[in-house]
Design an enzyme around this catalytic site. Structure first.
Site, PDB file in Angstrom:
ATOM      1  N   CYS A  50      -9.158  10.116  -7.517  1.00 37.92           N
ATOM      2  CA  CYS A  50      -9.190   8.660  -7.678  1.00 37.92           C
ATOM      3  C   CYS A  50     -10.375   8.160  -6.864  1.00 37.92           C
ATOM      4  O   CYS A  50     -11.070   8.920  -6.215  1.00 37.92           O
ATOM      5  CB  CYS A  50      -7.879   8.037  -7.237  1.00 37.92           C
ATOM      6  SG  CYS A  50      -7.641   8.141  -5.481  1.00 37.92           S
ATOM      7  N   ASP A  87      -5.057   3.333   5.437  1.00 36.15           N
ATOM      8  CA  ASP A  87      -4.787   2.241   4.480  1.00 36.15           C
ATOM      9  C   ASP A  87      -5.128   0.873   5.043  1.00 36.15           C
ATOM     10  O   ASP A  87      -5.047  -0.115   4.328  1.00 36.15           O
ATOM     11  CB  ASP A  87      -3.306   2.258   4.060  1.00 36.15           C
ATOM     12  CG  ASP A  87      -2.987   3.476   3.236  1.00 36.15           C
ATOM     13  OD1 ASP A  87      -1.805   3.753   3.014  1.00 36.15           O
ATOM     14  OD2 ASP A  87      -3.935   4.186   2.828  1.00 36.15           O
ATOM     15  N   LYS A  92       5.961  -0.403  -0.375  1.00 34.81           N
ATOM     16  CA  LYS A  92       5.624   0.330  -1.607  1.00 34.81           C
ATOM     17  C   LYS A  92       5.666   1.834  -1.342  1.00 34.81           C
ATOM     18  O   LYS A  92       6.276   2.589  -2.099  1.00 34.81           O
ATOM     19  CB  LYS A  92       4.243  -0.054  -2.101  1.00 34.81           C
ATOM     20  CG  LYS A  92       3.638   0.924  -3.103  1.00 34.81           C
ATOM     21  CD  LYS A  92       2.240   0.592  -3.508  1.00 34.81           C
ATOM     22  CE  LYS A  92       1.156   1.162  -2.648  1.00 34.81           C
ATOM     23  NZ  LYS A  92       0.735   2.543  -2.948  1.00 34.81           N
ATOM     24  N   ASN A  93       5.072   2.266  -0.234  1.00 35.21           N
ATOM     25  CA  ASN A  93       4.930   3.714  -0.002  1.00 35.21           C
ATOM     26  C   ASN A  93       6.207   4.381   0.493  1.00 35.21           C
ATOM     27  O   ASN A  93       6.304   5.589   0.486  1.00 35.21           O
ATOM     28  CB  ASN A  93       3.766   3.986   0.954  1.00 35.21           C
ATOM     29  CG  ASN A  93       2.430   3.740   0.264  1.00 35.21           C
ATOM     30  OD1 ASN A  93       2.381   3.541  -0.950  1.00 35.21           O
ATOM     31  ND2 ASN A  93       1.364   3.734   1.031  1.00 35.21           N
ATOM     32  N   ARG A 139      -7.988  14.116  -4.677  1.00 35.33           N
ATOM     33  CA  ARG A 139      -6.575  14.029  -4.271  1.00 35.33           C
ATOM     34  C   ARG A 139      -5.870  15.355  -4.600  1.00 35.33           C
ATOM     35  O   ARG A 139      -5.098  15.456  -5.528  1.00 35.33           O
ATOM     36  CB  ARG A 139      -5.896  12.854  -4.982  1.00 35.33           C
ATOM     37  CG  ARG A 139      -6.553  11.509  -4.791  1.00 35.33           C
ATOM     38  CD  ARG A 139      -6.562  11.004  -3.346  1.00 35.33           C
ATOM     39  NE  ARG A 139      -5.247  10.729  -2.813  1.00 35.33           N
ATOM     40  CZ  ARG A 139      -4.629   9.563  -2.925  1.00 35.33           C
ATOM     41  NH1 ARG A 139      -5.187   8.598  -3.602  1.00 35.33           N
ATOM     42  NH2 ARG A 139      -3.448   9.364  -2.390  1.00 35.33           N
ATOM     43  N   ARG A 159      -1.108  -3.505  -7.825  1.00 35.71           N
ATOM     44  CA  ARG A 159      -0.412  -2.209  -7.710  1.00 35.71           C
ATOM     45  C   ARG A 159       0.435  -2.166  -6.451  1.00 35.71           C
ATOM     46  O   ARG A 159       1.464  -1.512  -6.408  1.00 35.71           O
ATOM     47  CB  ARG A 159      -1.437  -1.067  -7.630  1.00 35.71           C
ATOM     48  CG  ARG A 159      -2.251  -0.883  -8.859  1.00 35.71           C
ATOM     49  CD  ARG A 159      -3.023   0.377  -8.797  1.00 35.71           C
ATOM     50  NE  ARG A 159      -2.119   1.509  -8.523  1.00 35.71           N
ATOM     51  CZ  ARG A 159      -2.459   2.764  -8.724  1.00 35.71           C
ATOM     52  NH1 ARG A 159      -3.651   3.044  -9.186  1.00 35.71           N
ATOM     53  NH2 ARG A 159      -1.623   3.735  -8.473  1.00 35.71           N
TER      54      ARG A 159
HETATM   55  C1  EPZ Z   1      -0.052   8.695   1.039  1.00 36.51           C
HETATM   56  O1  EPZ Z   1      -0.827   9.354   0.061  1.00 36.51           O
HETATM   57  C2  EPZ Z   1      -0.141   7.214   0.713  1.00 36.51           C
HETATM   58  N1  EPZ Z   1       0.382   6.969  -0.627  1.00 36.51           N
HETATM   59  C3  EPZ Z   1      -1.597   6.751   0.784  1.00 36.51           C
HETATM   60  O2  EPZ Z   1      -1.600   5.332   0.573  1.00 36.51           O
HETATM   61  C4  EPZ Z   1      -2.119   7.027   2.188  1.00 36.51           C
HETATM   62  O3  EPZ Z   1      -3.489   6.658   2.248  1.00 36.51           O
HETATM   63  C5  EPZ Z   1      -1.978   8.529   2.502  1.00 36.51           C
HETATM   64  O4  EPZ Z   1      -0.591   8.925   2.349  1.00 36.51           O
HETATM   65  C6  EPZ Z   1      -2.412   8.871   3.919  1.00 36.51           C
HETATM   66  O5  EPZ Z   1      -1.659   8.140   4.826  1.00 36.51           O
HETATM   67  C7  EPZ Z   1       1.720   6.919  -0.811  1.00 36.51           C
HETATM   68  O6  EPZ Z   1       2.499   7.085   0.108  1.00 36.51           O
HETATM   69  C8  EPZ Z   1       2.190   6.627  -2.209  1.00 36.51           C
HETATM   70  P1  EPZ Z   1      -1.805  12.715   1.895  1.00 36.51           P
HETATM   71  P2  EPZ Z   1      -0.762  10.975  -0.059  1.00 36.51           P
HETATM   72  O7  EPZ Z   1      -1.234  13.804   1.075  1.00 36.51           O
HETATM   73  O8  EPZ Z   1       0.536  11.474   0.394  1.00 36.51           O
HETATM   74  C9  EPZ Z   1      -5.313  15.855   1.803  1.00 36.51           C
HETATM   75  C10 EPZ Z   1      -2.217   3.318  -0.445  1.00 36.51           C
HETATM   76  O9  EPZ Z   1      -3.280   2.688  -0.344  1.00 36.51           O
HETATM   77  N2  EPZ Z   1      -4.400  16.681   1.002  1.00 36.51           N
HETATM   78  O10 EPZ Z   1      -1.142  12.350   3.174  1.00 36.51           O
HETATM   79  O11 EPZ Z   1      -1.247  11.330  -1.411  1.00 36.51           O
HETATM   80  C11 EPZ Z   1      -5.742  14.587   1.088  1.00 36.51           C
HETATM   81  O12 EPZ Z   1      -6.852  14.819   0.234  1.00 36.51           O
HETATM   82  C12 EPZ Z   1      -2.258   4.823  -0.619  1.00 36.51           C
HETATM   83  O13 EPZ Z   1      -1.066   2.804  -0.374  1.00 36.51           O
HETATM   84  C13 EPZ Z   1      -4.735  18.001   0.720  1.00 36.51           C
HETATM   85  O14 EPZ Z   1      -5.790  18.484   1.128  1.00 36.51           O
HETATM   86  O15 EPZ Z   1      -1.880  11.393   0.989  1.00 36.51           O
HETATM   87  C14 EPZ Z   1      -6.103  13.683   2.247  1.00 36.51           C
HETATM   88  O16 EPZ Z   1      -7.403  13.988   2.689  1.00 36.51           O
HETATM   89  C15 EPZ Z   1      -3.668   5.358  -0.787  1.00 36.51           C
HETATM   90  N3  EPZ Z   1      -3.891  18.762  -0.027  1.00 36.51           N
HETATM   91  C16 EPZ Z   1      -5.092  14.068   3.333  1.00 36.51           C
HETATM   92  O17 EPZ Z   1      -4.636  15.381   2.965  1.00 36.51           O
HETATM   93  C17 EPZ Z   1      -2.692  18.274  -0.482  1.00 36.51           C
HETATM   94  O18 EPZ Z   1      -1.935  19.021  -1.141  1.00 36.51           O
HETATM   95  C18 EPZ Z   1      -3.896  13.146   3.430  1.00 36.51           C
HETATM   96  O19 EPZ Z   1      -3.362  13.001   2.124  1.00 36.51           O
HETATM   97  C19 EPZ Z   1      -2.355  16.930  -0.177  1.00 36.51           C
HETATM   98  C20 EPZ Z   1      -3.220  16.153   0.567  1.00 36.51           C
END
Ligand code: EPZ
Length: 421
Positions: free
Chosen positions: A115, A308, A22-23, A120, A400
């Site tokens: 969320c 995850d 999915k990701n 996020r 989802r």
């Molecule tokens: C991806 O989300 C995945 N989703 C998430 O999987 C996964 O948990 C996450 O990466 C971490 O591995 C998809 O790929 C669709 P991040 P993403 O940006 O990219 C902070 C699931 O269950 N951050 O890597 O949105 C953020 O708050 C989902 O399949 C900022 O501060 O996550 C977090 O603490 C849930 N500023 C950390 O970085 C930003 O601009 C990592 O988030 C972006 C993120």
């Protein structure tokens, strides 16, 4: 809203196929916007998140066809306004921003809300795009992006207080592939799904090196062309069924996996006393160990232990003798599953972003409510060996990201029924 009725105590045996990721699929589907030519993407899981993404691509003007796992996209005439009513349903829609800016030098995407797993933010996404020349305005809950002077490659550091950003890295990569000059992303996310996106973009004629490491180099090209690409297997789906095997096996075989994407999960299950073997390179075989024991886990960016998979491990540790300590460093609030598991008799204490779980003999069935994708999967895992029959409501959260989870568990011998409400 559907619910699952799960009768605990049935041993799992047999083999199932793991679906496409999915990701990996979500950013790859978005990246199809970067060309007007026909793109074929195979092994796209039939889950609501990928179907939302296809609806968004359609609303942007792309022609989209799907037959089982194969998706065909032709984004010949597209416009830059992503529809709020679709984008608000899935935070990952933010990854249409990069390709729209890359191809049209324009994008209008609603700011994703938070969320249940926590705040996020998208500040790093916006920082990356601004660094290569995008002008960003926020108005009425929307992100308005233009790049009147075009996009120019630069070195950009993309790391926040919780480490790198997966979709932020994806967005910058997708905006940079058609930019003038070379973009270097330092502190890039190194997840396999980022590498898969880079491989897809290179199949379209992009020039990307280093994906899968924390330093990615993107040399801008004039144009991208169509391609035919197969998405990698879903490592989190595979990890979830590995935990099912440790909790309720017998012996569970998972086919069509990439064990090299699951090293930290394999090591953690072995450290906790369970049996994990690899057969023929792509089949993972899991069975419960004779003397399982608690373990300590800290979630980290890849190749560390994945956030995850954190909720699923809590479900395992709830009935593992001894004490387990789980520290969540990526999404510190990601412990919704613990309160629901405590209704089933789990013994856990949470302080700050660390959970301490003391294993109990057996959980007992209780009506529980799914909250987010992985927490809901953890409740299903907990129900597999709970005493009695557990009811899990709001399973749309699970649909989802898990393709036909009830059918796959039934194929392994679980007594799980989907009740349409
Ligand atoms: C991806 O989300 C995945 N989703 C998430 O999987 C996964 O948990 C996450 O990466 C971490 O591995 C998809 O790929 C669709 P991040 P993403 O940006 O990219 C902070 C699931 O269950 N951050 O890597 O949105 C953020 O708050 C989902 O399949 C900022 O501060 O996550 C977090 O603490 C849930 N500023 C950390 O970085 C930003 O601009 C990592 O988030 C972006 C993120």
């Amino acid at each position: 809203m559907d619910k699952f009725i799960i009768e605990g105590g049935h041993e799992l045996n047999g083999a199932i196929n793991i679906s496409g990721s999915k990701n990996a699929s979500l950013p790859i589907l978005a990246a199809a916007l970067l060309t007007g030519e026909r793109v074929v993407i195979r092994r796209v899981p039939d889950v609501s998140d990928t179907n939302y993404m296809l609806a968004i691509l359609g609303a942007l003007g792309a022609h989209v066809e799907r037959s089982s796992g194969t998706v065909i996209i032709e984004a010949a005439n597209i416009h830059p306004d992503a529809p709020y009513e679709l984008v608000r349903k899935m935070r990952a829609s933010i990854c249409v921003m990069g390709p729209l800016v890359g191809r049209l030098h324009q994008a209008k995407v609603s700011l994703p809300g938070g969320c249940i797993i926590g705040d996020r933010p998208v500040d790093l996404h916006l920082k990356g795009l601004a660094e290569i020349g995008a002008d960003i305005d926020m108005e009425g809950g929307n992100i308005h992006i233009t790049a009147k002077k075009g996009l120019k490659g630069k070195t950009v550091r993309l790391r926040g207080t919780h480490g790198p950003t997966v979709l932020g890295t994806d967005n910058l990569m997708m905006a940079a592939v058609l930019a003038e000059g070379t973009t270097i992303i330092e502190d890039a996310a190194a997840e396999p799904e980022v590498e898969d996106l880079a491989n897809f973009l290179n199949a379209m004629g992009a020039k990307i090196l280093g994906a899968g490491t924390t330093r990615i180099t993107i040399q801008g090209v004039e144009k991208l062309h169509g391609c035919d690409y197969t998405v990698i297997p879903d490592r989190i789906e595979a990890g979830t069924y590995m935990v099912a095997g440790a909790i309720a096996g017998g012996t569970v075989k998972l086919r069509r996996t990439r064990p090299d994407h699951l090293t930290s999960v394999i090591d953690t299950l072995r450290d906790a006393g369970h049996n994990v073997e690899i057969e023929e390179g792509t089949t993972i075989v899991v069975s419960p160990g004779k003397t399982p024991k608690g373990a300590n886990i800290t979630t980290e960016p890849y190749p560390g232990f994945p956030t995850d998979m954190q909720a699923q491990m809590c479900a395992l540790f709830a009935t593992t003798p001894g004490i387990s300590v789980i520290k969540e460093t990526i999404f510190p609030q990601r412990f919704m599953h613990l309160s629901e598991m405590s209704r089933m008799g789990a013994d856990s204490k949470l302080n700050d972003h660390t959970a301490v779980i003391t294993g109990v003999e057996q959980l007992s069935a209780a009506p529980v409510m799914a909250s987010d994708l992985r927490a809901s999967a953890a409740l299903v895992l907990a129900a597999l060996t709970a005493k009695g029959t557990t009811e899990v409501t709001r399973v749309y959260h699970i649909d989802r990201g898990y393709e036909h989870i009830d059918e796959k568990l039934q194929a392994l011998g679980a007594k799980i029924q989907r009740v349409r409400e």
